[in-house]
Design a protein around this motif. Structure first.
Motif, PDB file in Angstrom:
ATOM      1  N   ILE A 102       0.847  -1.195   0.000  1.00  7.44           N
ATOM      2  CA  ILE A 102       0.000   0.000   0.000  1.00  7.44           C
ATOM      3  C   ILE A 102       0.878   1.239   0.000  1.00  7.44           C
ATOM      4  O   ILE A 102       1.995   1.229   0.508  1.00  7.44           O
ATOM      5  CB  ILE A 102      -0.973   0.034   1.198  1.00  7.44           C
ATOM      6  CG1 ILE A 102      -0.227   0.145   2.531  1.00  7.44           C
ATOM      7  CG2 ILE A 102      -1.888  -1.180   1.179  1.00  7.44           C
ATOM      8  CD1 ILE A 102      -1.116   0.499   3.708  1.00  7.44           C
ATOM      9  N   LYS A 103       0.338   2.292  -0.614  1.00  9.26           N
ATOM     10  CA  LYS A 103       0.999   3.595  -0.641  1.00  9.26           C
ATOM     11  C   LYS A 103      -0.020   4.634  -0.205  1.00  9.26           C
ATOM     12  O   LYS A 103      -1.215   4.468  -0.433  1.00  9.26           O
ATOM     13  CB  LYS A 103       1.498   3.920  -2.046  1.00  9.26           C
ATOM     14  CG  LYS A 103       2.595   2.998  -2.523  1.00  9.26           C
ATOM     15  CD  LYS A 103       3.056   3.352  -3.911  1.00  9.26           C
ATOM     16  CE  LYS A 103       4.130   2.373  -4.339  1.00  9.26           C
ATOM     17  NZ  LYS A 103       4.549   2.597  -5.715  1.00  9.26           N
ATOM     18  N   ASN A 104       0.464   5.690   0.393  1.00  7.64           N
ATOM     19  CA  ASN A 104      -0.431   6.757   0.812  1.00  7.64           C
ATOM     20  C   ASN A 104      -1.108   7.378  -0.408  1.00  7.64           C
ATOM     21  O   ASN A 104      -0.469   7.626  -1.430  1.00  7.64           O
ATOM     22  CB  ASN A 104       0.337   7.829   1.593  1.00  7.64           C
ATOM     23  CG  ASN A 104      -0.602   8.842   2.211  1.00  7.64           C
ATOM     24  OD1 ASN A 104      -1.594   8.482   2.841  1.00  7.64           O
ATOM     25  ND2 ASN A 104      -0.306  10.110   2.022  1.00  7.64           N
ATOM     26  N   ASP A 105      -2.404   7.607  -0.282  1.00  7.01           N
ATOM     27  CA  ASP A 105      -3.210   8.270  -1.304  1.00  7.01           C
ATOM     28  C   ASP A 105      -3.234   7.497  -2.624  1.00  7.01           C
ATOM     29  O   ASP A 105      -3.178   8.080  -3.702  1.00  7.01           O
ATOM     30  CB  ASP A 105      -2.728   9.706  -1.514  1.00  7.01           C
ATOM     31  CG  ASP A 105      -3.853  10.623  -2.006  1.00  7.01           C
ATOM     32  OD1 ASP A 105      -5.029  10.263  -1.843  1.00  7.01           O
ATOM     33  OD2 ASP A 105      -3.526  11.699  -2.546  1.00  7.01           O
ATOM     34  N   HIS A 116      -8.917   2.858  -1.021  1.00  3.38           N
ATOM     35  CA  HIS A 116      -8.056   4.036  -1.196  1.00  3.38           C
ATOM     36  C   HIS A 116      -7.462   4.317   0.181  1.00  3.38           C
ATOM     37  O   HIS A 116      -8.160   4.780   1.085  1.00  3.38           O
ATOM     38  CB  HIS A 116      -8.901   5.206  -1.688  1.00  3.38           C
ATOM     39  CG  HIS A 116      -8.130   6.464  -1.932  1.00  3.38           C
ATOM     40  ND1 HIS A 116      -8.532   7.388  -2.860  1.00  3.38           N
ATOM     41  CD2 HIS A 116      -7.003   6.979  -1.383  1.00  3.38           C
ATOM     42  CE1 HIS A 116      -7.688   8.414  -2.856  1.00  3.38           C
ATOM     43  NE2 HIS A 116      -6.761   8.178  -1.959  1.00  3.38           N
ATOM     44  N   PHE A 117      -6.178   4.020   0.328  1.00  2.81           N
ATOM     45  CA  PHE A 117      -5.511   4.213   1.616  1.00  2.81           C
ATOM     46  C   PHE A 117      -5.103   5.671   1.773  1.00  2.81           C
ATOM     47  O   PHE A 117      -4.477   6.254   0.888  1.00  2.81           O
ATOM     48  CB  PHE A 117      -4.285   3.302   1.726  1.00  2.81           C
ATOM     49  CG  PHE A 117      -4.645   1.890   2.049  1.00  2.81           C
ATOM     50  CD1 PHE A 117      -4.707   1.451   3.365  1.00  2.81           C
ATOM     51  CD2 PHE A 117      -4.957   0.994   1.041  1.00  2.81           C
ATOM     52  CE1 PHE A 117      -5.061   0.150   3.671  1.00  2.81           C
ATOM     53  CE2 PHE A 117      -5.302  -0.318   1.336  1.00  2.81           C
ATOM     54  CZ  PHE A 117      -5.359  -0.739   2.651  1.00  2.81           C
ATOM     55  N   MET A 118      -5.478   6.243   2.912  1.00  5.73           N
ATOM     56  CA  MET A 118      -5.178   7.647   3.199  1.00  5.73           C
ATOM     57  C   MET A 118      -4.514   7.759   4.570  1.00  5.73           C
ATOM     58  O   MET A 118      -4.830   6.997   5.483  1.00  5.73           O
ATOM     59  CB  MET A 118      -6.464   8.479   3.168  1.00  5.73           C
ATOM     60  CG  MET A 118      -7.081   8.551   1.775  1.00  5.73           C
ATOM     61  SD  MET A 118      -8.711   9.353   1.712  1.00  5.73           S
ATOM     62  CE  MET A 118      -8.431  10.902   2.529  1.00  5.73           C
ATOM     63  N   GLU A 150      -6.353  15.264   3.292  1.00  6.58           N
ATOM     64  CA  GLU A 150      -5.302  14.279   3.026  1.00  6.58           C
ATOM     65  C   GLU A 150      -5.206  13.894   1.558  1.00  6.58           C
ATOM     66  O   GLU A 150      -4.302  13.149   1.175  1.00  6.58           O
ATOM     67  CB  GLU A 150      -5.532  13.012   3.866  1.00  6.58           C
ATOM     68  CG  GLU A 150      -5.515  13.235   5.359  1.00  6.58           C
ATOM     69  CD  GLU A 150      -4.131  13.582   5.886  1.00  6.58           C
ATOM     70  OE1 GLU A 150      -3.135  13.099   5.322  1.00  6.58           O
ATOM     71  OE2 GLU A 150      -4.047  14.343   6.863  1.00  6.58           O
ATOM     72  N   THR A 151      -6.154  14.337   0.725  1.00  4.72           N
ATOM     73  CA  THR A 151      -6.144  13.970  -0.687  1.00  4.72           C
ATOM     74  C   THR A 151      -6.726  15.096  -1.532  1.00  4.72           C
ATOM     75  O   THR A 151      -7.545  15.876  -1.047  1.00  4.72           O
ATOM     76  CB  THR A 151      -6.942  12.669  -0.942  1.00  4.72           C
ATOM     77  OG1 THR A 151      -6.785  12.283  -2.308  1.00  4.72           O
ATOM     78  CG2 THR A 151      -8.411  12.822  -0.599  1.00  4.72           C
ATOM     79  N   SER A 152      -6.290  15.137  -2.772  1.00  9.41           N
ATOM     80  CA  SER A 152      -6.884  16.086  -3.715  1.00  9.41           C
ATOM     81  C   SER A 152      -7.780  15.352  -4.710  1.00  9.41           C
ATOM     82  O   SER A 152      -8.353  15.967  -5.602  1.00  9.41           O
ATOM     83  CB  SER A 152      -5.784  16.844  -4.461  1.00  9.41           C
ATOM     84  OG  SER A 152      -4.988  15.925  -5.189  1.00  9.41           O
ATOM     85  N   MET A 153      -7.896  14.044  -4.557  1.00  7.52           N
ATOM     86  CA  MET A 153      -8.696  13.241  -5.478  1.00  7.52           C
ATOM     87  C   MET A 153     -10.190  13.391  -5.183  1.00  7.52           C
ATOM     88  O   MET A 153     -10.596  13.288  -4.032  1.00  7.52           O
ATOM     89  CB  MET A 153      -8.292  11.774  -5.384  1.00  7.52           C
ATOM     90  CG  MET A 153      -6.884  11.504  -5.826  1.00  7.52           C
ATOM     91  SD  MET A 153      -6.576   9.749  -5.827  1.00  7.52           S
ATOM     92  CE  MET A 153      -4.856   9.725  -5.376  1.00  7.52           C
ATOM     93  N   HIS A 179     -12.596   4.527   1.182  1.00  9.59           N
ATOM     94  CA  HIS A 179     -11.438   5.234   1.707  1.00  9.59           C
ATOM     95  C   HIS A 179     -11.172   4.709   3.109  1.00  9.59           C
ATOM     96  O   HIS A 179     -12.091   4.659   3.944  1.00  9.59           O
ATOM     97  CB  HIS A 179     -11.688   6.741   1.666  1.00  9.59           C
ATOM     98  CG  HIS A 179     -11.869   7.200   0.263  1.00  9.59           C
ATOM     99  ND1 HIS A 179     -13.081   7.084  -0.390  1.00  9.59           N
ATOM    100  CD2 HIS A 179     -10.985   7.696  -0.626  1.00  9.59           C
ATOM    101  CE1 HIS A 179     -12.934   7.511  -1.628  1.00  9.59           C
ATOM    102  NE2 HIS A 179     -11.670   7.894  -1.791  1.00  9.59           N
ATOM    103  N   VAL A 180      -9.929   4.309   3.342  1.00 11.39           N
ATOM    104  CA  VAL A 180      -9.572   3.654   4.596  1.00 11.39           C
ATOM    105  C   VAL A 180      -8.261   4.188   5.129  1.00 11.39           C
ATOM    106  O   VAL A 180      -7.452   4.758   4.392  1.00 11.39           O
ATOM    107  CB  VAL A 180      -9.481   2.118   4.425  1.00 11.39           C
ATOM    108  CG1 VAL A 180     -10.828   1.525   4.001  1.00 11.39           C
ATOM    109  CG2 VAL A 180      -8.402   1.721   3.415  1.00 11.39           C
TER     110      VAL A 180
END
Length: 182
Positions: A102-105, A116-118, A150-153, A179-180
C-alpha cells in the motif's frame, strides 16, 4: 496442457481465498435503549455474509464475524444500520492481507473492492490488519472534513472513481472506492 491450466486455476483460487475481510466492528450512533440495539442486531443479522454477531451494549458496538469465502458488502452494513433507524459512527474492518503493498493516497484492489488508503505510510500488509473506513456517513462530519485535507482526489467526496481522477497502482476492483486508514 489442460492439466496445467486446471492446476493454475486451483492455485489462483487458493491464493484469492486468503484475501478477505474477516470481521468488522460497527459503532452505531443514536441507540438509546435495548429495543434500539435489538433492531440493529436483527438488521445486521440478516446480512448474508455475516456468520455471527457479538455485542458491546455499553459502547453500542456490534462485532460482525464474516462467513469464510463469502464476499462482504461494506455499504450493506451501513444500509442495515440506517434501516434500523441509526447511523454508523465508526466501522473498523479486520482483513487478512497477504503481501499487499500500500501507498499513501493510492488505490488497491482487495477482496473485490477498491480501497483508497489515506494518511498511511507506504508499507506491505501481511496477516490480519484493522482498517478504518473513513468515507462520508462512516465517520463524523468533523472527521470527514479532516481526512478530506489528506487527498486532492475527487473520489473521496463522491465515493466513486470517475474518469482519471485517481491514481492507481493496481487493478481496480470496482468503481466504488472505500477510503480507509490504518
Amino acid at each position: 496442457m489442460k492439466t496445467i491450466s486446471i492446476i493454475l486455476l486451483a492455485l489462483g483460487l487458493t491464493f484469492g481465498a486468503n484475501a478477505q475481510f474477516k470481521k468488522a466492528s460497527v459503532h452505531a450512533t443514536g441507540l438509546t435503549c435495548a429495543m434500539c440495539s435489538k433492531a440493529t442486531y436483527e438488521a445486521l443479522e440478516s446480512l448474508p455474509f455475516v456468520d455471527k454477531i457479538d455485542t458491546d451494549l455499553d459502547n453500542t458496538t456490534f462485532v460482525l464475524t464474516f462467513k469464510s469465502n463469502v464476499p462482504v458488502n461494506i455499504d450493506a452494513i451501513k444500509a442495515k444500520v440506517e434501516d434500523a433507524g441509526f447511523s454508523v459512527g465508526k466501522l473498523v474492518m479486520t482483513a487478512n492481507f497477504e503481501g499487499v503493498s500500500i501507498k499513501n493516497d493510492a488505490h488497491v484492489a482487495f477482496a473485490g473492492n477498491t480501497l483508497h488508503f489515506m494518511d498511511v505510510k507506504n508499507q506491505v500488509l501481511t496477516g490480519d490488519k484493522d482498517i478504518t473506513v473513513i468515507d462520508k456517513d462512516f465517520v463524523s462530519a468533523k472527521q470527514f472534513k479532516k481526512f478530506s485535507t489528506e487527498t486532492s482526489m475527487p473520489c473521496y467526496k463522491t465515493g466513486m472513481m470517475t474518469g482519471d481522477c485517481c491514481k492507481t497502482d493496481a487493478t481496480v476492483a470496482s468503481k466504488r472506492v472505500y477510503h480507509v486508514t490504518i
